[in-house]
Design a protein around this motif. Sequence first.
Motif, short mmCIF file in Angstrom:
data_model
loop_
_atom_site.label_atom_id
_atom_site.label_comp_id
_atom_site.label_asym_id
_atom_site.label_seq_id
_atom_site.Cartn_x
_atom_site.Cartn_y
_atom_site.Cartn_z
N ASN A 2 -3.10 -1.29 -2.77
CA ASN A 2 -1.88 -0.66 -2.74
C ASN A 2 -1.13 -1.67 -3.80
N LYS A 304 3.15 4.15 2.16
CA LYS A 304 2.02 3.58 1.80
C LYS A 304 1.79 3.74 -0.04
N THR A 306 0.42 4.06 -3.58
CA THR A 306 -0.88 3.53 -4.14
C THR A 306 -0.47 3.45 -5.73
N GLN A 307 -1.57 2.93 -6.55
CA GLN A 307 -1.49 2.76 -7.91
C GLN A 307 -1.42 4.16 -8.52
N ASP A 309 1.32 5.84 -8.47
CA ASP A 309 2.51 6.71 -8.00
C ASP A 309 3.83 6.53 -8.84
#
Length: 323
Positions: A2, A304, A306-307, A309
């Motif tokens: 993350n 949360k 993440t890559q 986003d």
Amino acid sequence: MNEAEPSGQADMSAACPNTWLAVAFSEEVKPASVVTTKLAGQDIVLYRTNGGELRAVNPHCPHLGAHLGRGGSVEGELIICPFHRMAFASDGTCIRTGWGAPAPKIRLTTHPVQERNGLVLVWHHAEGAPPTWEVPPVETTGFSRPSTWTGVFTAHPLDLSENTVDYQHFVALHGAQSVVETSPIKPVKHHLMAGFTMKGFYFSWAQVNVHLNLYDPGYAAVWLEMPALGLKALEIAAWSPIGPRRMQARKITYANIALPGALVSRLLATASPLLAWVIGTASVRQLKKDEEIWADRQYLPNPKVTQGDGPVPTFRRWAAQFY
């Protein structure tokens, strides 16, 4: 793995942001009129004096509590309570009674108000602090007569503004064929800018260059270019809470299309107001797709992410200043 999540921010999960909120179109508040609308879910009264000055006040007369929006009137530069004809000046001061007795030392609570591009904006702050900035006017020279729209939907106060920089959802939810960032998100105090190109959002065949300006979390100006058509458009959108998870959006859409040839240009100038309506209607259609998600979405204070986003974490950190 993350990416870093937004941290150290205020709880944005439920409250209304401290900012300028759009409460009406300017044309709704005519000279000598009194209008009741909502500010952060509560009634607020707008009135325009005969001289054209726009004012925003709490709805209830401090004398015996009558609602000024239920029969109140404007006389010259004064607003008059319908219950006992108490008269209040633009600064809220009571200057006379309805029966000739000396005016009591009471006053209406007034709110900072400004008009921008046909929208009435009223300042809201949970602790009553005064505004520290104003929303700038947006240049509309060269555009047609605009198309306007307003509607009510279920959402969190930040859902609409966060959507503008959630590039992945344009593909997943709206069916855009591609979204490519052209100008990295740039927060500067109360202002946030970004640029991207997408294909298939407004119309399946159209590539659109988007230049986004958020002037606070409830007011956006979005410049759109469709190079293949010579089309330029501007959407000014504002949204404001009118109740728990109930938002009212107001949108003003301008359009202009330019192609070679004087006669063609004149004909297209005539059609530009219709084009503004078409583009505005297309964006409302997409907005309704978002509402299907917003209606049951939980606005997580610590998502949360993440890559991939994209700018969402940056947006969250920027938005925290309004809480």
